[in-house]
Design an enzyme around this catalytic site. Structure first.
Site, PDB file in Angstrom:
ATOM      1  N   ASP A 263     -39.544   0.678  11.695  1.00 18.01           N
ATOM      2  CA  ASP A 263     -38.283   0.911  12.620  1.00 18.01           C
ATOM      3  C   ASP A 263     -38.386   0.057  13.819  1.00 18.01           C
ATOM      4  O   ASP A 263     -37.353  -0.394  14.196  1.00 18.01           O
ATOM      5  CB  ASP A 263     -38.156   2.377  12.693  1.00 18.01           C
ATOM      6  CG  ASP A 263     -37.531   3.059  11.572  1.00 18.01           C
ATOM      7  OD1 ASP A 263     -36.925   2.535  10.657  1.00 18.01           O
ATOM      8  OD2 ASP A 263     -37.822   4.434  11.167  1.00 18.01           O
TER       9      ASP A 263
ATOM     10  N   LYS B 259     -40.011  11.546   7.093  1.00 11.51           N
ATOM     11  CA  LYS B 259     -41.048  10.578   7.855  1.00 11.51           C
ATOM     12  C   LYS B 259     -42.074  11.118   8.310  1.00 11.51           C
ATOM     13  O   LYS B 259     -42.996  10.138   8.565  1.00 11.51           O
ATOM     14  CB  LYS B 259     -40.083   9.555   8.959  1.00 11.51           C
ATOM     15  CG  LYS B 259     -39.021   8.824   8.365  1.00 11.51           C
ATOM     16  CD  LYS B 259     -38.364   7.945   9.237  1.00 11.51           C
ATOM     17  CE  LYS B 259     -37.192   7.156   8.542  1.00 11.51           C
ATOM     18  NZ  LYS B 259     -36.639   6.294   9.790  1.00 11.51           N
TER      19      LYS B 259
ATOM     20  N   GLY C 229     -36.530  10.893  17.350  1.00 12.92           N
ATOM     21  CA  GLY C 229     -37.533  10.242  16.522  1.00 12.92           C
ATOM     22  C   GLY C 229     -37.114   8.569  16.462  1.00 12.92           C
ATOM     23  O   GLY C 229     -38.377   8.091  16.588  1.00 12.92           O
ATOM     24  N   ALA C 230     -36.110   8.237  16.584  1.00 12.42           N
ATOM     25  CA  ALA C 230     -35.719   6.855  16.661  1.00 12.42           C
ATOM     26  C   ALA C 230     -35.879   6.239  18.124  1.00 12.42           C
ATOM     27  O   ALA C 230     -36.664   5.161  17.907  1.00 12.42           O
ATOM     28  CB  ALA C 230     -33.948   6.878  16.432  1.00 12.42           C
TER      29      ALA C 230
HETATM   30  P1  ATR Z   1     -33.270  10.951  15.844  1.00 13.85           P
HETATM   31  O1  ATR Z   1     -34.643  11.091  14.968  1.00 13.85           O
HETATM   32  O2  ATR Z   1     -32.341  10.387  14.870  1.00 13.85           O
HETATM   33  O3  ATR Z   1     -33.416  10.386  17.015  1.00 13.85           O
HETATM   34  P2  ATR Z   1     -33.135  13.498  16.905  1.00 13.85           P
HETATM   35  O4  ATR Z   1     -34.829  13.556  17.097  1.00 13.85           O
HETATM   36  O5  ATR Z   1     -32.586  15.063  16.703  1.00 13.85           O
HETATM   37  O6  ATR Z   1     -32.828  12.379  15.873  1.00 13.85           O
HETATM   38  O7  ATR Z   1     -32.952  13.117  18.503  1.00 13.85           O
HETATM   39  C1  ATR Z   1     -31.368  13.138  18.772  1.00 13.85           C
HETATM   40  C2  ATR Z   1     -31.097  12.460  20.136  1.00 13.85           C
HETATM   41  O8  ATR Z   1     -29.653  12.424  20.325  1.00 13.85           O
HETATM   42  C3  ATR Z   1     -31.895  13.223  21.417  1.00 13.85           C
HETATM   43  O9  ATR Z   1     -32.089  12.361  22.372  1.00 13.85           O
HETATM   44  C4  ATR Z   1     -30.707  14.019  21.649  1.00 13.85           C
HETATM   45  O10 ATR Z   1     -30.563  14.605  23.173  1.00 13.85           O
HETATM   46  P3  ATR Z   1     -31.497  16.065  23.362  1.00 13.85           P
HETATM   47  O11 ATR Z   1     -32.935  15.662  23.335  1.00 13.85           O
HETATM   48  O12 ATR Z   1     -31.142  16.314  24.681  1.00 13.85           O
HETATM   49  O13 ATR Z   1     -31.207  16.943  22.382  1.00 13.85           O
HETATM   50  C5  ATR Z   1     -29.505  13.175  21.702  1.00 13.85           C
HETATM   51  N1  ATR Z   1     -28.327  13.680  21.494  1.00 13.85           N
HETATM   52  C6  ATR Z   1     -27.639  14.171  20.249  1.00 13.85           C
HETATM   53  N2  ATR Z   1     -26.458  14.903  20.498  1.00 13.85           N
HETATM   54  C7  ATR Z   1     -26.097  14.490  21.782  1.00 13.85           C
HETATM   55  C8  ATR Z   1     -24.998  14.855  22.732  1.00 13.85           C
HETATM   56  N3  ATR Z   1     -24.129  15.529  22.199  1.00 13.85           N
HETATM   57  N4  ATR Z   1     -24.971  14.744  23.924  1.00 13.85           N
HETATM   58  C9  ATR Z   1     -26.365  14.145  24.563  1.00 13.85           C
HETATM   59  N5  ATR Z   1     -27.208  13.601  23.774  1.00 13.85           N
HETATM   60  C10 ATR Z   1     -27.358  14.122  22.510  1.00 13.85           C
END
Ligand code: ATR
Length: 277
Positions: A102, A66, A130-131
């Site tokens: 989105d 994306k 990203g979301a």
């Molecule tokens: P996406 O594009 O799907 O939003 P991403 O950019 O990898 O994916 O973001 C994942 C989000 O989920 C982030 O907000 C991440 O928190 P961090 O910025 O602290 O990494 C959050 N996230 C993923 N696994 C997590 C966990 N086990 N506990 C808390 N937050 C989590």
């Protein structure tokens, strides 16, 4: 001649978009076919050039392309540029124009379920990836007055707020800080992968103190009810899963390509059938 549309991603085999879009083309009686192509990161530029050369009328882009697709496009809409990600491209007389549906898809799905006016809701977004970025920028652009962000890594929430090109009064919180303030919010939007299958027993936040008039929305659709949604429902709170957002981001892409808004309840039903199957 039959018009061709596509989705590109890596992986792509389990994409629900072909079933959803092809059904919409059939029910709108349009002579078109929507195909899925598995495109690896190293082949992205060639794939986009190929789609353009073949005269494919439009395509969706899913993970992980994306953001990286942007340099290969001729034009990118303002909101998609701000978000830094494109999920929908239209081929307009040989020029590829990128959009991001989105955030707006999320809002359309939300407005279908939400009681009262979205703009007035005190909103908390959980997550800063990203979301969250697509949803946050779109909510602020649409004029939602208060949108705060909570994230495990608070710094990412702070950065997201400072990168937002639209006027806002947003605040960043750690998950613990947000949990303590949860009763202040009318709308809570869960955008992280926490609670997604197979790790369905975890929630990013305790919602014990949520107010009963609040609304909790999770962009996850597998499972249909994540732990945070189950917990919120037990508090008498209205909930929504990610099926609507998925259907609407596709419906708005369809509208960009054809000028026709397809039947979103039909699209949701196809997604639900696919998930159930
Ligand atoms: P996406 O594009 O799907 O939003 P991403 O950019 O990898 O994916 O973001 C994942 C989000 O989920 C982030 O907000 C991440 O928190 P961090 O910025 O602290 O990494 C959050 N996230 C993923 N696994 C997590 C966990 N086990 N506990 C808390 N937050 C989590």
């Amino acid at each position: 001649m039959k018009k061709v549309y596509a989705v590109i991603g890596d992986p792509i085999a389990h994409s629900m978009s072909p079933a959803m879009q092809n059904d919409a083309f059939r029910s709108e009686k349009l002579d078109a076919e929507y195909l899925a192509f598995h495109v690896k990161p190293e082949g992205l530029g060639d794939a986009v050039k190929g789609l353009k050369a073949l005269g494919v009328c439009g395509f969706n882009i899913t993970l992980p392309h994306k953001e990286s697709v942007i340099p290969f496009l001729d034009e990118v809409d303002e909101l998609a540029r701000a978000i830094g990600a494109v999920n929908t491209v239209i081929n307009k007389d040989g020029r590829l124009i990128g959009y991001n549906t989105d955030g707006i898809g999320y809002i359309k799905a939300l407005e279908e379920e939400l009681t009262g006016e979205l703009k007035t809701k005190r909103t908390l977004i959980i997550g800063a990836g990203g979301a969250a970025r697509a949803i946050y920028f779109t909510l602020v652009k649409e004029g939602v007055k208060q949108v705060d962000i909570t994230n495990r890594t608070k710094e990412r929430a702070v950065n997201l707020i400072s990168e937002c090109p639209y006027d806002n009064h947003s605040k960043a919180f750690t998950l613990d800080e947000a949990e303590q303030r949860i009763a202040e919010y009318d709308l809570i939007i869960q955008t992280t992968s926490i609670g997604m299958s197979p790790n369905i027993d975890v929630s990013p936040m305790d919602v014990t103190n949520i107010k009963s008039s609040a609304f909790v929305s999770d962009i996850i659709y597998n499972p249909l009810k994540t732990k945070i949604l189950i917990d919120a429902e037990q508090k008498g709170v209205k909930i929504q899963n990610g099926v609507g957002m998925f259907a609407y981001q596709g419906a708005i892409a369809f509208q960009i390509w054809t000028g026709i808004m397809p039947d979103t309840s039909r699209m949701k039903q196809i997604v639900l059938t696919k998930l159930g199957g």
